[in-house]
Enzyme design. Structure first.
Site, PDB file in Angstrom:
ATOM      1  N   ASP A 216      83.598  24.269  57.181  1.00 21.80           N
ATOM      2  CA  ASP A 216      83.154  23.384  58.101  1.00 21.80           C
ATOM      3  C   ASP A 216      84.165  22.413  58.745  1.00 21.80           C
ATOM      4  OD1 ASP A 216      81.554  22.268  60.028  1.00 21.80           O
ATOM      5  OD2 ASP A 216      80.593  20.885  58.510  1.00 21.80           O
ATOM      6  N   ASN A 217      83.989  21.940  59.937  1.00 18.13           N
ATOM      7  CA  ASN A 217      85.024  21.066  60.591  1.00 18.13           C
ATOM      8  C   ASN A 217      86.441  21.370  60.637  1.00 18.13           C
ATOM      9  OD1 ASN A 217      82.814  19.317  58.570  1.00 18.13           O
ATOM     10  ND2 ASN A 217      83.125  18.417  60.526  1.00 18.13           N
TER      11      ASN A 217
ATOM     12  N   LYS B 290      89.495  18.151  54.339  1.00 15.25           N
ATOM     13  CA  LYS B 290      89.951  19.073  55.132  1.00 15.25           C
ATOM     14  C   LYS B 290      91.449  19.550  54.826  1.00 15.25           C
ATOM     15  CE  LYS B 290      86.408  17.709  57.056  1.00 15.25           C
ATOM     16  NZ  LYS B 290      85.027  18.393  56.257  1.00 15.25           N
TER      17      LYS B 290
ATOM     18  N   GLU C 137      78.310  17.201  64.249  1.00 17.50           N
ATOM     19  CA  GLU C 137      77.184  16.840  63.564  1.00 17.50           C
ATOM     20  C   GLU C 137      76.653  15.480  64.387  1.00 17.50           C
ATOM     21  OE1 GLU C 137      79.366  18.080  61.614  1.00 17.50           O
ATOM     22  OE2 GLU C 137      80.001  16.204  60.324  1.00 17.50           O
TER      23      GLU C 137
END
Lengths: 259, 969
Positions: A211-212, A186, A241
């Site tokens: 994502d995330n 990230k 998820e």
């Protein structure tokens, strides 16, 4: 020395924390404790165990069943952080709407998202999948081949993303990326995005999906896209998820080009 | 010109400037009504010359045409000015002589005349300059356009004559003699005379000025809906206001003009003063700016907490004033000094550490034996040279504070009920949501985002609710979950109640053993546990309530109810424990009293046996044995409770909000997930918890204030600090709530809670006052059987006999019972009348709605009719239309038609179009608008101020615009 009654008065607080953050505790148990314990017991890494499960339970050549295999392992046995079925649906929808021809995936991990993207791509499209870790890349390679995608469709690059991106144009003679999927570290979202901008691979209408962005979260990335004004962006809110209570989101960016 | 019209326009200015998007072709149609009036007049003469005027007006409609017009106008102005200069020298003497005569005539009003005269001159100058002054003078330009257009064709003179003829109704009597004079001369005279005096204005100029002023007014009123940028609006507004200010005074009629002007001026001054005064008063409201700022960041619900806090502060200030001014200060100044009596002295055993901080912090030692507590007060009937009746004052202040609180709370509730009264929640749910859910006080983008999101979710939820109300599949599960949640909450309540009970019992045991043997933790166990439970249990309830799946508003009320139950349970457990302790103390007191008599007797025996003639032995008051004084004990307990409660609140604030915010903010740079958006995040401001905390705190004040007069003072201090601390904490470490609620709905809920708490907290206080006899050796009521005997005593000794007789009669059950019956009847009567009023209100509302619908229909019909007529009109002269197929001329014909129609319409309705009933005016102007799409849009803007359905005004132009646009195609 505090009296026991005062200690008892803290009981509601404890209960509150326990109930409110139960999903985080469950996640901690599944993603950390269980993993360490299994690692010690089996001597295999988590990805290998996952691959074994998929190998035994899925039909080769059928991406659908391979994805199902991953999902069931992740819900029933342990936890691996990849895009998951719910957010995967959003990914599928975006891909089918845009039908991109050149796709870059950062962070293949064990190939779940690669398979997911590859099966949604139109004919003649190419997917470049970048994975830093050697072992994971090996597993991802196997998974991709198991799903029946060949070199022409999916190209796995084993290299850190910040080294790959500047070389993309030269080594793989790419002109423009239509779609970029980010699911690696990230912390790297922002530098990689800026590198992509700098490399000139993004054209008007190129889509980037990260994502995330909410959990574990990439605050700097979000702050940047909010401010820079180069993108039309929105966050698809979903849950993490294989977990119900933790909120997460995917950022969808459409490159508008410099003004 | 009506005076109130003037005032409203003045008043409206503040709110006039609000941007609202509308069609952008309204540029040319500013000063409609004035122009309409003129057109009416002109149309009488010029109706035949359709052709020529059509082309003229076409110019006017098109932008380029306007420009050329301006140029022409400028040229013409120049001509006129030259002529004026030329003639000025000739006429100077005449003017002067006139001026002189006027002065002689009206030398009383001399000053005013001059003051009027100067603006007049400026009118002329202003008009001359107008072509250059762009934005401001549009209205005048337009108005002059018409004159000039006429003048271009026919020459100046003719135009003037015509105008004089047609506008003769506007002429004032003194202008009549000039009519015979030649036109040229008149024009020239105008120029000169107006430099000095207003009353010598020619009718034309008066007329012009009047119209210009009218136009300005219209402009100001219609400014809000102009599709201009805000800057332009501002400048236009300012300029028009200046213009109005200058020339409005000159427009009275005949002799009343000066008086009128004077009145107008005074009115303006008065309005300005009032506005300034209002601003001043708002600036004087404490913490207003702070609260406004918070409101803009966090929405009105958080602000409502602070407003509530401020209100509480006000009440506590008054309570503090009462107790401080009537009880504490008199006792401190006029009562017997410290050390003069046993009750005013620290006992010998405690003297050594009476000044220790730990003891003082617990309100023992010197703090206990001071004016802060009940026990210090003497039972002496009157103190000082003022003969201040201390015990009576003490009692009355105790009663008065409670009575005042009741009065204030109930009054506030009634006011709130008025505000929120009416309005059924169930009907038009979605339109309410659509049109009213925005909180216009929000000024922060983040909060606005949140509000946006919350509105969206509320829509989603409402839709879901609608769907769910149709199908109820999971009802059993939901019910089960709700029951389970309530069960869990009950368990929690019972557990907390038991814990407090347990702790209180333990502390009693400690008290028997002596506090000195125990640690600080054990001594403060009760308060700590109460505060901690009060802090943590609501969080648990909040988590549990997630099970129930209620609508957030309902969930909030449940949550409030539960916290209320918890706090109440805790408080009452505490009071019950205190009661036990009071009983213990009273038993101890009996023993002490017995011992005292023994001790005194022994003292007497000693002195008697030793030396009967010697003066009685002096014992230091610190050595005299004394009773336990349960009242002071109760007061102390409450003060300690308040202190610990305050401390807990502040510490939670600092740790839970500030420390957390600091950690989240600065650890976020080096943490593996997003702390700000994810797990700990920043805290939200918990409105309900804080309000309840405040309410219960107040309850404790009410309960304990009788036994500890220092409590209101402490509370004032606490609220003051809280105000600043919480304001700061909110602004610095909280984030806006994800669901920004509107506060108005829950306001009275809080007030009702406050009332209940007030009642419940006065209950134990009254019970103790009425049933338990006061201690024998401390407090203002010592030596009496009951505390309220002080009233009887006063009645007997301080008032004449007949008053006490009257009172004894009044206290007779035979009188009291009928009186109560009467009260009940009165209450019943009032309630039934209020109910009937409510019904009437509902009826009226319905009527209004019906009327609205009726109006809508009528308007629609009128618009349709106009559209049809237009259609016909377009079809009829089709060859000519084809020939002039380009837009302006075509448009122009339409609005000519509108003019004629408007003229015929209004001829029977009186000249002053803007004073007509709003409804008629609106209806009348519809066809105009329909036909002349570019103009006339604002004819009804000012006049429809009182129009019931606000959206009508919005929707009609849009619709009509559509009609017009289809026409144009």
């Amino acid at each position: 020395m505090a009296s026991p009654a005062i200690a008892l008065a803290f009981l509601p607080l404890l209960l509150t924390l326990l109930i409110r953050y139960r999903f985080y505790f469950v996640l901690f148990y599944r993603a950390v404790l269980l993993r360490v314990w299994r690692d010690c017991r089996t001597g295999l890494s988590r990805e290998e165990r996952c691959f074994q499960y998929v190998l035994t339970n899925a039909t080769p050549g059928d991406p659908e069943s391979i994805l199902d295999g991953f999902d069931s392992w992740c819900t029933k046995k342990e936890f691996i952080s990849h895009i998951g079925p719910k957010k995967g649906k959003i990914l599928d929808r975006l891909l089918s709407e845009h039908s991109p021809l050149t796709v870059l995936e950062l962070g293949a991990h064990c190939g779940y998202s690669t398979v997911r993207i590859a099966r949604a791509l139109p004919l003649g499209a190419r997917l470049f999948s970048v994975e830093m870790d050697q072992k994971n890349a090996a597993i991802a390679e196997k998974v991709i081949r198991l799903a029946g995608f060949d070199e022409a469709l999916v190209e796995l690059i084993v290299c850190p993303s910040d080294e790959v991106i500047p070389r993309l144009r030269a080594d793989f003679d790419l002109e423009k990326l239509d779609f970029v999927f980010m699911d690696h570290w990230k912390k790297c979202y922002l530098p990689d995005l800026q590198m992509l901008e700098g490399s000139g691979l993004l054209g008007k209408g190129s889509m980037i999906l990260a994502d995330n962005v909410l959990f574990p979260g990439a605050p700097n990335f979000l702050r940047y896209i909010r401010r820079c004004g180069l993108y039309e962006w929105r966050v698809h809110r979903a849950t993490l998820e294989y977990s119900k209570g933790i909120r997460d989101g995917m950022a969808e960016l459409v490159y508008q080009g410099t003004k | 010109m009506p005076k109130d019209h003037l005032i409203t326009s003045e008043n409206d200015i503040g709110i006039e400037l609000e941007d609202s998007g509308e069609g952008c072709d309204t540029r040319n149609g500013k000063p409609t009504s004035g122009r309409k009036r003129r057109r009416r007049r002109e149309s009488k003469k010029e109706r035949k010359k359709d052709e020529g005027r059509g082309s003229r007006n076409a110019q006017h409609a098109v932008d380029s045409g306007e420009r050329t017009e301006k140029e022409r106008q400028r040229k013409r102005r120049k001509d006129r000015e030259e002529k004026a200069e030329h003639v000025q020298s000739l006429d100077k003497s005449k003017v002067n002589s006139r001026d002189f005569a006027a002065k002689n005539k009206k030398n009383l009003k001399n000053e005013k005349t001059r003051s009027k005269g100067i603006p007049k001159r400026e009118v002329e100058e202003g008009e001359a300059k107008q072509p250059q002054r762009k934005g401001c003078a549009k209205a005048e330009e337009n108005e002059q356009d018409t004159c000039e257009r006429a003048g271009k064709k026919k020459g100046k003179k003719k135009k003037h004559r015509k105008k004089v003829e047609t506008s003769s109704e506007h002429e004032s009597s003194e202008d009549g003699d000039k009519e015979g004079e030649g036109e040229d001369e008149e024009v020239e005279e105008e120029e000169v005379e107006k430099e000095v005096r207003p009353e010598t204005l020619t009718p034309e100029e008066l007329e012009k000025l009047k119209e210009a002023v009218d136009d300005k007014k219209k402009l100001i009123q219609a400014l809000r809906v102009k599709p201009w940028p805000m800057k332009k609006k501002h400048s236009t507004l300012r300029e028009s206001q200046e213009f109005l200010e200058k020339y409005e005074g000159a427009l009275g009629k005949g002799k009343g003009r000066k008086l009128y002007a004077y009145k107008v001026m005074m009115n303006k001054k008065w309005m300005k003063f009032k506005r300034d005064f209002e601003n001043f008063t708002t600036a004087c409201i404490p913490w207003e700016m702070k609260i406004k700022e918070i409101e803009s960041h966090f929405g009105s619900s958080v602000a409502s907490y602070f407003i509530f806090l401020r209100w509480m502060y006000g009440i506590n200030m008054i309570l503090f004033g009462l107790t401080f001014g009537l009880v504490m200060v008199p006792e401190a100044l006029m009562g017997r000094p410290y050390g003069s009596m046993p009750r005013k002295t620290v006992p010998r055993a405690e003297e050594t550490n009476a000044m220790d901080f730990a003891v003082l912090w617990d309100f023992g030692g010197y703090a206990q034996y001071s004016v802060l507590f009940y026990g210090y007060y003497n039972s002496q009937r009157a103190i000082g040279w003022l003969k201040f009746r201390m015990p009576l004052s003490y009692f009355l202040v105790g009663v008065g504070t409670v009575a005042y609180s009741y009065m204030v709370v109930i009054r506030k509730m009634a006011r709130n009920a008025n505000e929120t009264g009416g309005g059924d929640e169930n009907s038009f749910n979605f339109s309410w949501k659509t049109f009213t859910s925005w909180d216009y006080l929000i000024g922060n983008p983040e909060t606005a985002d949140n509000k946006f999101a919350s509105i969206t979710t509320s829509f989603k939820e409402a839709i879901l609710e609608e769907q769910e109300s149709r199908k109820d599949d999971n009802i059993h599960l939901t019910r089960f979950l709700r029951v389970l949640a309530n069960f869990l909450v009950l368990c929690c309540l019972a557990g907390s109640g038991y814990l407090i009970y347990f702790v209180v019992r333990r502390s009693q045991k400690f008290a028997l053993e002596g506090f000195e043997n125990h640690t600080w933790w054990e001594r403060n166990e009760v308060n700590m546990v109460m505060s901690l439970l009060g802090m943590f249990c609501p969080m648990l309830f909040d988590v549990i309530s997630a099970l129930e799946n209620y609508h957030p508003r309902v969930a909030l009320q449940w949550q409030l109810g539960r916290i209320f139950a918890l706090f109440l349970g805790n408080l009452y457990t505490f009071i019950i424990a205190l009661m036990d302790e009071i009983n213990l103390k009273r038993k101890e007191e009996d023993v002490v009293q017995f011992n005292m008599t023994m001790w005194e007797a022994s003292l007497h025996n000693n002195t008697a046996s030793d030396n009967s003639t010697a003066p009685p032995l002096f014992t230091h008051p610190a050595d005299v044995p004394r009773g336990p004084c349960w009242e002071t004990m109760v007061g102390q307990e409450f003060v300690r409770l308040i202190i610990s409660d305050t401390m807990t609140t502040y510490i939670t604030l600092l740790i839970g909000d500030f420390l957390r915010a600091v950690l989240v903010r600065f650890l976020n740079y080096c943490w593996c997930w997003d702390l700000e958006a994810g797990f700990p995040s920043y805290s939200e401001f918990d409105v309900s918890g804080n309000v309840l905390g405040l309410i219960f705190n107040q309850g404790m004040i009410w309960m304990g204030a009788f036994y500890a007069p220092c409590l209101p003072a402490l509370n004032v201090l606490r609220l003051h600090v809280s105000m600043y601390l919480q304001c700061w904490a909110v602004m610095c470490c909280n984030v806006p709530q994800e669901r920004v609620f509107k506060a108005s709905g829950s306001n009275n809920f809080y007030m009702a809670m406050l009332l209940v708490i007030l009642f419940l907290s006065t209950l134990p206080a009254i019970y103790t006052i009425v049933t338990i006899p006061p201690s024998f050796d401390c407090g203002p009521f010592s030596g009496k059987a009951r505390m309220f005997d002080v009233i009887q005593e006063t009645l007997e000794s301080d008032f004449p006999a007949w008053i006490s007789k009257v009172f004894s009669y009044a206290a007779n059950p035979g009188l009291v019972l009928p009186f109560m019956l009467l009260m009940v009847l009165a209450i019943y009567y009032l309630q039934s009348t209020s109910k009937s009023y409510k019904e009437a209100n509902v009826e009226l509302k319905k009527k209004l709605q019906m009327q609205n619908e009726e109006n809508k229909k009528k308007n629609k019909r009128a618009a349709l009719k106009a559209a049809m007529e237009l259609e016909e009109a377009r079809k009829a002269p089709s060859p000519r239309v084809a020939e002039q197929s380009y837009n302006p001329s075509h448009q122009h014909r339409r609005h000519d038609m509108a003019d004629s129609r408007a003229g015929s319409f209004s001829s029977d309705q009186g000249r002053n179009g803007d004073d007509q009933a709003p409804f008629t005016d609106c209806r009348r102007s519809q066809p105009v608008k329909a036909s002349a799409s570019t103009r006339g849009r604002h004819a009804n803007q000012g006049a429809t101020a009182g129009y019931p359905a606000g959206h009508l005004r919005q929707s009609e132009p849009a619709k009509l615009q559509r009609v017009a646009s289809t026409q144009r195609r």
